[in-house]
Design an enzyme around this catalytic site. Sequence first.
Site, mmCIF file in Angstrom:
data_model
loop_
_atom_site.group_PDB
_atom_site.id
_atom_site.type_symbol
_atom_site.label_atom_id
_atom_site.label_comp_id
_atom_site.label_asym_id
_atom_site.label_seq_id
_atom_site.Cartn_x
_atom_site.Cartn_y
_atom_site.Cartn_z
ATOM 1 N N GLY A 167 72.389 88.655 -36.824
ATOM 2 C CA GLY A 167 73.213 89.534 -37.662
ATOM 3 C C GLY A 167 72.382 90.186 -38.754
ATOM 4 O O GLY A 167 72.455 91.410 -38.980
ATOM 5 N N ARG A 168 71.549 89.382 -39.427
ATOM 6 C CA ARG A 168 70.719 89.920 -40.520
ATOM 7 C C ARG A 168 69.669 90.889 -39.985
ATOM 8 O O ARG A 168 69.323 91.881 -40.613
ATOM 9 C CB ARG A 168 70.050 88.770 -41.298
ATOM 10 C CG ARG A 168 70.983 88.153 -42.319
ATOM 11 C CD ARG A 168 70.484 86.825 -42.795
ATOM 12 N NE ARG A 168 70.617 85.811 -41.757
ATOM 13 C CZ ARG A 168 69.931 84.691 -41.712
ATOM 14 N NH1 ARG A 168 69.033 84.434 -42.628
ATOM 15 N NH2 ARG A 168 70.136 83.817 -40.749
ATOM 16 N N TRP A 169 69.160 90.614 -38.798
ATOM 17 C CA TRP A 169 68.173 91.514 -38.171
ATOM 18 C C TRP A 169 68.789 92.905 -38.006
ATOM 19 O O TRP A 169 68.163 93.921 -38.307
ATOM 20 C CB TRP A 169 67.766 90.931 -36.817
ATOM 21 C CG TRP A 169 66.700 91.690 -36.089
ATOM 22 C CD1 TRP A 169 65.351 91.484 -36.171
ATOM 23 C CD2 TRP A 169 66.890 92.773 -35.161
ATOM 24 N NE1 TRP A 169 64.687 92.370 -35.351
ATOM 25 C CE2 TRP A 169 65.608 93.170 -34.712
ATOM 26 C CE3 TRP A 169 68.012 93.444 -34.665
ATOM 27 C CZ2 TRP A 169 65.418 94.193 -33.797
ATOM 28 C CZ3 TRP A 169 67.819 94.479 -33.753
ATOM 29 C CH2 TRP A 169 66.529 94.845 -33.332
ATOM 30 N N HIS A 222 72.638 90.806 -31.776
ATOM 31 C CA HIS A 222 72.853 89.856 -30.671
ATOM 32 C C HIS A 222 72.216 90.382 -29.381
ATOM 33 O O HIS A 222 71.672 89.610 -28.596
ATOM 34 C CB HIS A 222 74.345 89.610 -30.466
ATOM 35 C CG HIS A 222 74.992 88.895 -31.625
ATOM 36 N ND1 HIS A 222 74.458 87.743 -32.178
ATOM 37 C CD2 HIS A 222 76.103 89.169 -32.351
ATOM 38 C CE1 HIS A 222 75.226 87.340 -33.177
ATOM 39 N NE2 HIS A 222 76.224 88.195 -33.320
ATOM 40 N N ASP A 243 68.941 81.692 -34.797
ATOM 41 C CA ASP A 243 69.720 82.252 -35.912
ATOM 42 C C ASP A 243 69.048 83.515 -36.473
ATOM 43 O O ASP A 243 67.821 83.640 -36.440
ATOM 44 C CB ASP A 243 69.838 81.181 -37.015
ATOM 45 C CG ASP A 243 70.940 81.523 -38.004
ATOM 46 O OD1 ASP A 243 71.773 82.392 -37.707
ATOM 47 O OD2 ASP A 243 70.951 80.916 -39.090
ATOM 48 N N GLY A 244 69.878 84.399 -36.999
ATOM 49 C CA GLY A 244 69.340 85.573 -37.699
ATOM 50 C C GLY A 244 69.595 86.901 -37.017
ATOM 51 O O GLY A 244 69.118 87.943 -37.481
ATOM 52 N N SER A 298 78.682 78.355 -30.790
ATOM 53 C CA SER A 298 79.214 77.052 -31.227
ATOM 54 C C SER A 298 80.740 77.050 -31.184
ATOM 55 O O SER A 298 81.378 78.108 -31.102
ATOM 56 C CB SER A 298 78.743 76.744 -32.655
ATOM 57 O OG SER A 298 79.473 77.530 -33.575
ATOM 58 N N ARG A 353 69.563 73.815 -41.964
ATOM 59 C CA ARG A 353 70.622 72.877 -41.576
ATOM 60 C C ARG A 353 70.674 72.773 -40.053
ATOM 61 O O ARG A 353 70.085 73.592 -39.354
ATOM 62 C CB ARG A 353 71.974 73.297 -42.152
ATOM 63 C CG ARG A 353 72.383 74.712 -41.835
ATOM 64 C CD ARG A 353 73.769 75.045 -42.380
ATOM 65 N NE ARG A 353 74.004 76.460 -42.246
ATOM 66 C CZ ARG A 353 73.868 77.358 -43.227
ATOM 67 N NH1 ARG A 353 73.520 76.959 -44.445
ATOM 68 N NH2 ARG A 353 74.082 78.633 -43.016
ATOM 69 N N GLU A 365 82.498 76.622 -33.545
ATOM 70 C CA GLU A 365 82.933 77.297 -34.784
ATOM 71 C C GLU A 365 82.762 78.822 -34.708
ATOM 72 O O GLU A 365 83.370 79.558 -35.483
ATOM 73 C CB GLU A 365 82.136 76.771 -35.999
ATOM 74 C CG GLU A 365 82.433 75.327 -36.383
ATOM 75 C CD GLU A 365 81.841 74.293 -35.441
ATOM 76 O OE1 GLU A 365 80.743 74.540 -34.887
ATOM 77 O OE2 GLU A 365 82.476 73.243 -35.227
ATOM 78 N N ASN A 366 81.947 79.287 -33.771
ATOM 79 C CA ASN A 366 81.696 80.742 -33.685
ATOM 80 C C ASN A 366 82.931 81.552 -33.264
ATOM 81 O O ASN A 366 82.977 82.770 -33.454
ATOM 82 C CB ASN A 366 80.530 81.060 -32.726
ATOM 83 C CG ASN A 366 79.168 80.733 -33.289
ATOM 84 O OD1 ASN A 366 78.231 80.447 -32.555
ATOM 85 N ND2 ASN A 366 79.023 80.755 -34.612
#
Length: 245
Positions: free
Chosen positions: A28-30, A42, A25-26, A70, A199, A72-73
């Site tokens: 997008g923020r990167w 990505h 995870d992370g 996922s 989570r 959900e992605n």
Amino acid sequence: MRILFNKEEPEIQDCIPIHIGIIMDGNGRWAKKRGFPRKFGHKAGAKNFRKIVKHCSHVGIKYLTVYAFSTENWNRPDQEVGALMRLFEQYLKEALSDFQDEDIKVKFLGKTEKFSEEIKNLILEVEKKSQNHSGMVLNIAMNYGGKEEIVNAVRLISEKVLKNEIQVSEITEKIFSNYLYTSKQPDVDLVIRTGGEYRTSNFLIWQTAYAEYVFTDTLWPDFQIDDFDNILHIYAKRKRRFGGV
Ligand code: FPP
């Protein structure tokens, strides 16, 4: 081959997890931190993924499961989903040589029907070409959801019951787990989640029942081999009791 642990730590040598799961995870923020669109995160994440996979194979991890996409992605903007699909395609083409060199056996967890024909064919090709490899097993969870996996297993078992091929009384935890995408693989020992969220996000719900978790704030593209090795040390010091004392 890299020497991971020194001789003063033989007890840690003995405590290398057999099965590791990683929630990468992370990305997008990167990218955002650098003023780039998310897809650049990505791309950097995919590059890092390739490096960490090789390292896991070198240090003797037997099973590595990564959460690449996922169920959900799909709800992300079309542009981002498209960029991820192009990255998967590129990765699957380029990483074949890694799987040969490292003797890695690749398995995909999740239903493939929503992917393009190109990706579906690459998935088949990678699984087929690596099927007799005897090194690390790399599970790539793509269009994967832990709840979906369990429902899928229930459906498969129910069909067997209806055909009288298995009796309801014969369904045990062990039998049930053979209907999961990770059939015949050991449960997960350690889950690493980068990116600072605490989570589990529908990742390997069944297989992580007694897994140890290590959460780190480091964003996935920044996650280095040394960070990984530090987490192995943290894991080695954990006392796993599996509900006992
Ligand atoms: C989560 O970061 C990451 C993903 C949804 C995709 C994971 C994909 C990769 C690491 C790259 C490609 C993988 C392969 C197998 C080639 P995020 O987008 O949720 O980041 P954020 O929380 O900062 O927004």
